[in-house]
Design a protein around this motif. Structure first.
Motif, short mmCIF file in Angstrom:
data_model
loop_
_atom_site.label_atom_id
_atom_site.label_comp_id
_atom_site.label_asym_id
_atom_site.label_seq_id
_atom_site.Cartn_x
_atom_site.Cartn_y
_atom_site.Cartn_z
N ALA A 163 0.82 -1.21 0.00
CA ALA A 163 0.00 0.00 0.00
C ALA A 163 0.86 1.26 0.00
O ALA A 163 0.47 2.30 -0.55
N LEU A 164 2.04 1.17 0.59
CA LEU A 164 2.98 2.28 0.61
C LEU A 164 3.81 2.35 -0.66
O LEU A 164 4.61 3.28 -0.83
N ASP A 165 3.66 1.37 -1.54
CA ASP A 165 4.44 1.26 -2.77
C ASP A 165 5.94 1.19 -2.47
O ASP A 165 6.76 1.81 -3.14
N VAL A 166 6.27 0.40 -1.45
CA VAL A 166 7.65 0.23 -1.03
C VAL A 166 8.17 -1.11 -1.54
O VAL A 166 7.54 -2.15 -1.32
N THR A 167 9.30 -1.07 -2.23
CA THR A 167 9.88 -2.31 -2.76
C THR A 167 11.29 -2.57 -2.23
O THR A 167 11.82 -3.66 -2.43
N ASP A 168 11.92 -1.58 -1.61
CA ASP A 168 13.29 -1.74 -1.09
C ASP A 168 13.38 -1.17 0.32
O ASP A 168 14.23 -0.34 0.60
N ALA A 169 12.50 -1.63 1.19
CA ALA A 169 12.45 -1.08 2.54
C ALA A 169 13.67 -1.50 3.35
O ALA A 169 14.20 -2.61 3.20
N GLN A 170 14.10 -0.59 4.20
CA GLN A 170 15.09 -0.89 5.22
C GLN A 170 14.30 -1.01 6.54
O GLN A 170 13.96 0.00 7.14
N VAL A 171 13.97 -2.22 6.92
CA VAL A 171 13.04 -2.43 8.03
C VAL A 171 13.81 -2.55 9.35
O VAL A 171 14.77 -3.32 9.46
N VAL A 172 13.36 -1.78 10.34
CA VAL A 172 13.91 -1.83 11.69
C VAL A 172 12.80 -2.32 12.61
O VAL A 172 11.73 -1.71 12.68
N GLY A 173 13.04 -3.42 13.30
CA GLY A 173 12.02 -3.97 14.19
C GLY A 173 12.56 -4.18 15.59
O GLY A 173 13.65 -4.74 15.76
N LEU A 179 21.79 3.59 10.77
CA LEU A 179 22.26 4.36 9.62
C LEU A 179 23.38 3.65 8.89
O LEU A 179 23.46 3.68 7.66
N HIS A 180 24.25 3.00 9.63
CA HIS A 180 25.33 2.23 8.99
C HIS A 180 24.75 1.07 8.19
O HIS A 180 25.20 0.78 7.07
N ALA A 181 23.73 0.41 8.73
CA ALA A 181 23.12 -0.74 8.06
C ALA A 181 22.44 -0.34 6.75
O ALA A 181 22.40 -1.11 5.81
N VAL A 182 21.88 0.88 6.70
CA VAL A 182 21.19 1.32 5.49
C VAL A 182 22.10 2.12 4.57
O VAL A 182 21.65 2.70 3.58
N HIS A 215 8.37 -15.36 4.80
CA HIS A 215 7.20 -15.74 4.03
C HIS A 215 6.95 -14.87 2.80
O HIS A 215 6.25 -15.32 1.88
N HIS A 216 7.47 -13.64 2.79
CA HIS A 216 7.22 -12.73 1.66
C HIS A 216 8.50 -12.00 1.27
O HIS A 216 8.56 -10.77 1.33
N PRO A 217 9.54 -12.73 0.89
CA PRO A 217 10.77 -12.04 0.50
C PRO A 217 10.56 -11.22 -0.77
O PRO A 217 9.70 -11.53 -1.59
N GLY A 218 11.34 -10.13 -0.88
CA GLY A 218 11.30 -9.36 -2.11
C GLY A 218 11.05 -7.88 -1.93
O GLY A 218 11.44 -7.08 -2.77
N ARG A 219 10.40 -7.48 -0.85
CA ARG A 219 10.11 -6.05 -0.63
C ARG A 219 11.12 -5.38 0.30
O ARG A 219 11.11 -4.15 0.44
N VAL A 220 11.95 -6.15 0.95
CA VAL A 220 12.83 -5.63 1.97
C VAL A 220 14.28 -5.74 1.52
O VAL A 220 14.71 -6.80 1.06
N ALA A 221 15.02 -4.62 1.64
CA ALA A 221 16.43 -4.61 1.23
C ALA A 221 17.34 -5.02 2.38
O ALA A 221 18.41 -5.60 2.15
N SER A 222 16.97 -4.69 3.61
CA SER A 222 17.78 -5.05 4.77
C SER A 222 16.93 -5.03 6.02
O SER A 222 15.86 -4.40 6.07
#
Length: 287
Positions: A116-126, A282-285, A140-147
């Motif tokens: 919905a956010l039209d994000v394909t290369d997210a840098q996700v922090v959890g 910031l280093h990770a992204v 389960h859903h690889p492909g939208r997250v870069a790191s």
């Protein structure tokens, strides 16, 4: 199966008033609020920072919302677009409409949100529970997250007596008079006690009935499916798990992962070591 919701209208109204007040106090800068539909309910996110570039997507821990990241927003948004999420099923501005029964459901929710956010290369922090959701999404859903940057994530040990004792002690310390809280925070090893505004919001959420799954431990097969660069930051004194054992397990199963056990930090890693965490994000992204 149940959904998370307030026990009555009065509890919802009381929390919403506290939420808006805390949002204005902790995040006074510019932001864009979006309410995005998913199959599991409407999700509130806040966008800030540059208009272009790979966004940093922030997922809070259990019982939290986008406001837990308030001390990170300015630092991160100077370099990247930032999307802070109120997870569906947690006390915040999102509204759950369908049950989330397991990690697959949580992963499906996050994938719909990123779409919905039209994000394909997210840098996700959890953080904690948010880290568990981020890992499930990548499994389960690889492909939208870069790191991935995962702050003492859940899913590597059961919730035992030590963890529940840590939670209860933190709650009691947060209810103590303000002058006593610094000493109590050190005593119980929970620096979130010092976040006065967020502790007030937590008290306002007592009328919220959370109905999200307890994270099971990831299997070896699941962890071997992780392929994107992933940074695991683990609190050396975490009450959730034995961080050295977790680090060894990740190192043996996930070639794409880097693991850092942070001395002097516990499960409240984002408030224990905020400068270190911001630097590592910031280093990770790639700054």
């Amino acid at each position: 199966m149940r959904i998370s919701q307030f026990k009555n209208d009065q509890a919802r109204d009381r929390f919403q008033a506290a939420y808006e007040r805390t949002l204005a106090q902790l995040w006074p800068g510019e932001r864009t609020a979006l309410d995005l539909p998913t199959a599991f309910g409407t999700t509130r996110v806040y966008r800030t920072g540059p208009q272009h570039g790979e966004p940093i997507v922030l997922l809070p821990g259990s019982g939290g919302n986008a406001l837990m990241w308030h001390r990170y927003i300015d630092t991160l948004a100077r370099r990247r677009p930032v999307i802070a999420v109120d997870t569906v099923g947690e006390p915040g501005a999102s509204v759950q409409s369908a049950p989330i029964g397991d990690g697959r459901d949580g992963a499906a929710w996050l994938d719909e949100l990123l779409a919905a956010l039209d994000v394909t290369d997210a840098q996700v922090v959890g953080c904690s529970y948010g880290g568990w959701l981020a890992l499930n999404h990548q499994i389960h859903h690889p492909g939208r997250v870069a790191s991935l940057t995962l702050l003492d994530p859940a899913g590597f040990a059961g919730f035992g007596p030590r963890f529940y004792a840590w939670l209860i002690a933190g709650g009691l310390a947060a209810a103590a008079p303000r002058p006593l809280r610094p000493r109590l925070a050190r005593l119980v090893g929970n620096s979130t006690v010092l976040e006065g505004e967020l502790m007030g919001l937590m008290r306002a959420s007592m009328g919220f009935r959370r109905a999200l799954p307890v994270p099971p431990v990831f299997s070896d097969e699941e962890l071997r499916r992780l392929s994107v660069p992933a940074l695991f930051l683990l609190g050396a004194r975490s009450a959730l798990h034995d961080s050295r054992e977790v680090a060894d397990r990740i190192g043996g199963l996930v070639p794409s992962a880097r693991v850092e056990v942070v001395p002097g930090a516990g499960h409240a890693l984002p408030t224990d070591r905020p400068d270190l965490v911001a630097d590592r994000i910031l280093h990770a992204v790639g700054r």
